[in-house]
Design a protein around this motif. Structure first.
Motif, PDB file in Angstrom:
ATOM      1  N   GLU A   1      60.375  83.872  20.719  1.00  0.00           N
ATOM      2  CA  GLU A   1      59.108  84.260  20.080  1.00  0.00           C
ATOM      3  C   GLU A   1      57.972  84.400  21.089  1.00  0.00           C
TER       4      GLU A   1
ATOM      5  N   PHE B   1      55.208  76.027  19.245  1.00  0.00           N
ATOM      6  CA  PHE B   1      54.408  75.409  18.190  1.00  0.00           C
ATOM      7  C   PHE B   1      54.601  73.900  18.256  1.00  0.00           C
TER       8      PHE B   1
ATOM      9  N   HIS C   1      58.630  73.277  18.503  1.00  0.00           N
ATOM     10  CA  HIS C   1      59.507  73.831  17.471  1.00  0.00           C
ATOM     11  C   HIS C   1      60.896  74.202  17.994  1.00  0.00           C
TER      12      HIS C   1
ATOM     13  N   ARG D   1      56.440  78.213  11.632  1.00  0.00           N
ATOM     14  CA  ARG D   1      55.433  79.226  11.990  1.00  0.00           C
ATOM     15  C   ARG D   1      54.146  79.048  11.185  1.00  0.00           C
ATOM     16  N   SER D   2      54.287  78.626   9.935  1.00  0.00           N
ATOM     17  CA  SER D   2      53.108  78.449   9.076  1.00  0.00           C
ATOM     18  C   SER D   2      52.711  76.981   8.916  1.00  0.00           C
TER      19      SER D   2
ATOM     20  N   ARG E   1      49.453  76.000  18.599  1.00  0.00           N
ATOM     21  CA  ARG E   1      50.365  76.720  19.481  1.00  0.00           C
ATOM     22  C   ARG E   1      49.863  76.632  20.911  1.00  0.00           C
TER      23      ARG E   1
END
Length: 735
Positions: free
Chosen positions: A109, A114, A237, A267-268, A273
């Motif tokens: 990504e 994260f 993450h 992600r949410s 980050r």
């Protein structure tokens, strides 16, 4: 043929290595498993060297160390050469030990990770972490320390008082912790760690940033929760991939809004980050080390031609994860020589580290730096600094609101009150709300009690409106008939002067609905005008400044006499000679009457009364100024004071003390929300402000409202903006 070409390139690189360096490069390892992987890498590299070079050149050797901190010291002392570090340690190695970053890991990504808070199924939420047992990847590490602490501070869940070391605050907040590497700064943060204790440094693994500490790094922090030693693990993450499918349902993520979510929602549901791992070395060996990494990746990376011999990003054969590099690394990006550390790690992250004390100063030691955009604002700010009974205030000069956003982002200033459009820009730039200006009739405390008398919260915050004003004596000027006229706009990106007018039918001869770029519309419709911050025809009516506020014409601040609401009105009536004037002014209604009076009081223009002006309604009517509620360009959300996330509590406390000082001494000569004394209007804050409302618990989109937010997003999606271009330089995706 492709295989032959690839092998030829590898051999050329390795031949260059041989001719550039007369001894082995030394990789610093922090566990036996990592040492074994390093040794295998060294053998694999030697195996693909030309036969003639193998006997005389070994590209890599491995140096065993007991922690990443020890490795940094070894590299600095020329007893090792290279290591992969968490971004927090990369910053320390570069800023405090003079090393250089030469490469970054890139994941599926992008170049960032994260930070997530992982718990076993429980009733915990992110607001109830006080008193829990915490597991962290490493002290000052990105996902396990800096991002979660920055989040907790920004939400005021964690309070950092004056003169307290942050480590001490964390110790008091959690019941017990394991923060590998914390022994030197706060041994109590090691209470949950399980590494072997020894008085001999090379045998001690207790609370060390090394694999021999069972709760070290993201994998270790997860192990800490899995074994029941801790209640929450702060990890990145990428470590979630190591949790088996059968175990996935046993864990949850804590989300910023107080809810919990499955691991797949990282992600949410995350705490922020930040940059991933980087590789550092000494400056004098950076070129040869880059070549080593390039050769290793070309041979043994994801697409390496020699992957059957060795896999650079796979640690499974050595019995654990993330040795030398993260196993989820897709590739390494080799950095150029001129990359500053803020370009490598990102401005937001570097500012966060500074705010958390990575420069050896506490959060509360520094002053609040308020951003000012003109001589008049500077004068008012300096009076503010002299009249408050709170922490010191320093006034930082910028050339525009956009420049303030950039300066706050760069950690050259701390806060500013921004109009709605600039608040939208600041939000896209990673800044967050602290307070919002309140334009209602009265301000009521959120709760009863002495300690909350200045803490104000409102469910509904009154907005302002934009209006189009003309001189009553100017005939045949209506919406739909503005083509070829001269225009006056508050300033570039101002809601009333730039964003709202273009939505309406300015001229029947010009189809301004064909573009969503206001600058293009105004250039096509108007003959010339004054839009401070613009260029070309839209600067020709501007006047510049005089005296101590002397400036070039069309400056995007109060030094341009036609800037802002007061300036647009001056532009409409013209200068003393009767020249340099416009036919229509787009401005805010809130201080229009006061500004008209100021025209006379300041000696700018005699004889102008409210009755000498009229409003243009978007349906073609003209009405008196008193009809602004039914004859306007649309609603404008209130100004928002914005800052970097880690500073929200400090800036809020400072503003509340300022507000309290003013409330307790209403007869004082200084008034935070008045600007007439300085010859302008809306300096630092809008003059319509009654008080400042606590909104740091809200995001900027909520405060702006969905209608205004979507309009701004639509416009900026097709309008070039230097400040948004600057803000969009994302280190997480640029590689």
């Amino acid at each position: 043929m492709d295989n032959m070409r690839a092998m030829h390139i590898i051999l050329v690189i390795l031949f260059c290595l041989h001719n550039s360096w007369g001894k082995k490069l030394r990789w610093c390892t922090v566990s036996e498993q990592e040492h074994k992987k390093c040794a295998e890498l060294a053998k694999a590299l030697a195996a693909v060297l030309p036969a003639a070079a193998v006997a005389s050149f070994g590209s890599l050797s491995c140096i065993r160390s007991h922690s990443t901190t020890d490795c940094i010291n070894k590299i600095r002392a020329n007893r090792a050469d290279i290591i992969t570090l968490d971004a927090g340690e990369v910053y320390t190695a570069v800023k405090h030990f003079g090393l250089v970053a030469i490469a970054k890991e890139i994941y599926s990504e992008g170049g960032c990770i994260f930070s997530v808070a992982v718990v076993r199924n429980s009733t915990l939420d992110v607001r109830s972490l006080k008193g829990q047992r915490s597991c962290h990847t490493g002290v000052r590490w990105t996902a396990g320390w800096s991002l979660p602490l920055g989040f907790l501070l920004s939400r005021n869940y964690l309070t950092w008082a004056k003169e307290q070391p942050l480590a001490q605050v964390v110790t008091s907040f959690f019941n017990a912790s394991c923060v590998p590497g914390a022994v030197a700064i706060a041994p109590t943060l090691c209470a949950l760690c399980q590494g072997q204790k020894s008085y001999l440094a090379h045998r001690n693994s207790y609370c060390e940033t090394a694999h021999s500490e069972p709760f070290y790094n993201s994998q270790g922090a997860l192990r800490c929760v899995k074994t029941g030693a801790g209640d929450v693990a702060f990890v990145d993450h990428t470590a979630l991939k190591s949790i088996t499918e059968s175990d996935m349902e046993a864990y949850e993520l804590l989300c910023p809004d107080g809810s919990r979510a499955p691991l797949s929602d990282y992600r949410s549901c995350n705490l922020g980050r930040g940059p991933g791992q980087g590789i550092v070395t000494r400056s004098n060996v950076r070129k040869i080390t880059r070549k080593l990494l390039a050769a290793a990746q070309m041979a043994f990376g994801r697409q390496g031609r020699e992957r059957q011999r060795f896999q650079l990003f796979d640690s499974a054969p050595f019995g654990t994860a993330d040795l030398l590099f993260k196993d989820v690394t897709e590739k390494l990006v080799i950095l150029e020589d001129d990359k500053d550390i803020s370009q490598v790690l990102g401005l937001d992250y570097v500012a966060l580290l500074k705010g958390l004390g990575h420069e050896e100063s506490s959060l509360e030691d520094s002053v609040v730096r308020w951003c000012c955009i003109s001589n008049a604002e500077q004068n008012k700010c300096e009076q503010w600094a002299l009249n408050i009974k709170s922490d010191p205030l320093v006034c930082v000069r910028a050339v525009s609101m956009s420049d303030c956003v950039e300066k706050i982002k760069r950690d050259e200033a701390d806060a500013a009150s921004l109009d709605a459009t600039h608040a939208f820009i600041a939000g896209k730039c990673g800044l967050v709300p602290v307070v919002t200006e309140y334009y209602g009739k009265t301000c009521v405390p959120a709760k009863a009690g002495a300690e909350t008398t200045v803490h104000l919260e409102m469910d509904v915050m009154p907005s302002l409106v934009g209006v189009a004003v003309v001189k009553r004596s100017t005939r045949n000027v209506f919406f739909g008939k503005l083509g070829g006229r001269r225009s006056c706009h508050g300033h570039m990106y101002s809601p009333a002067g730039w964003l709202l007018p273009f939505r309406h039918n300015l001229s029947l001869e010009h189809n301004n609905t064909s573009t969503c770029d206001p600058n293009q519309v105004y250039n096509e419709v108007f003959w010339k005008g004054c839009l401070p911050g613009s260029h070309g025809n839209l600067c020709k009516v501007c006047m510049g400044g005089t005296g101590e506020a002397a400036s070039k014409r069309c400056a995007d601040n109060h030094n341009e006499r036609y800037y802002g609401n007061m300036g647009a009105l001056r532009c409409l009536v013209g200068d003393a000679s009767g020249k340099s004037y416009g036919d229509v002014a787009f401005l805010e209604q809130h201080n229009l009457e006061g500004n008209i009076f100021s025209l006379r009081a300041s000696g700018w223009a005699e004889g102008w009364l409210s009755g000498e002006f009229e409003l243009l309604c978007v349906d073609g009517r003209r009405e008196p100024l008193s009809e602004w509620e039914s004859c306007n360009l649309g609603d404008i959300p209130p100004n928002i004071v914005m800052t970097r996330p880690v500073l929200t509590s400090r800036v809020y406390d400072f503003l509340m003390k300022s507000q309290e000082t003013q409330a307790s001494n209403p007869e004082a000569g200084f008034h935070l929300f008045q600007s007439q004394h300085y010859g302008e209007s809306d300096l630092l804050f809008k003059d319509a402000t009654q008080c400042l409302i606590h909104t740091s618990h809200l995001n900027y989109r909520t405060i702006l409202g969905e209608t205004f937010y979507r309009l701004s997003e639509t416009v900026f999606n097709c309008t070039h903006s230097d400040i948004l271009e600057f803000c969009n330089q994302d280190v997480c995706s640029i590689f």
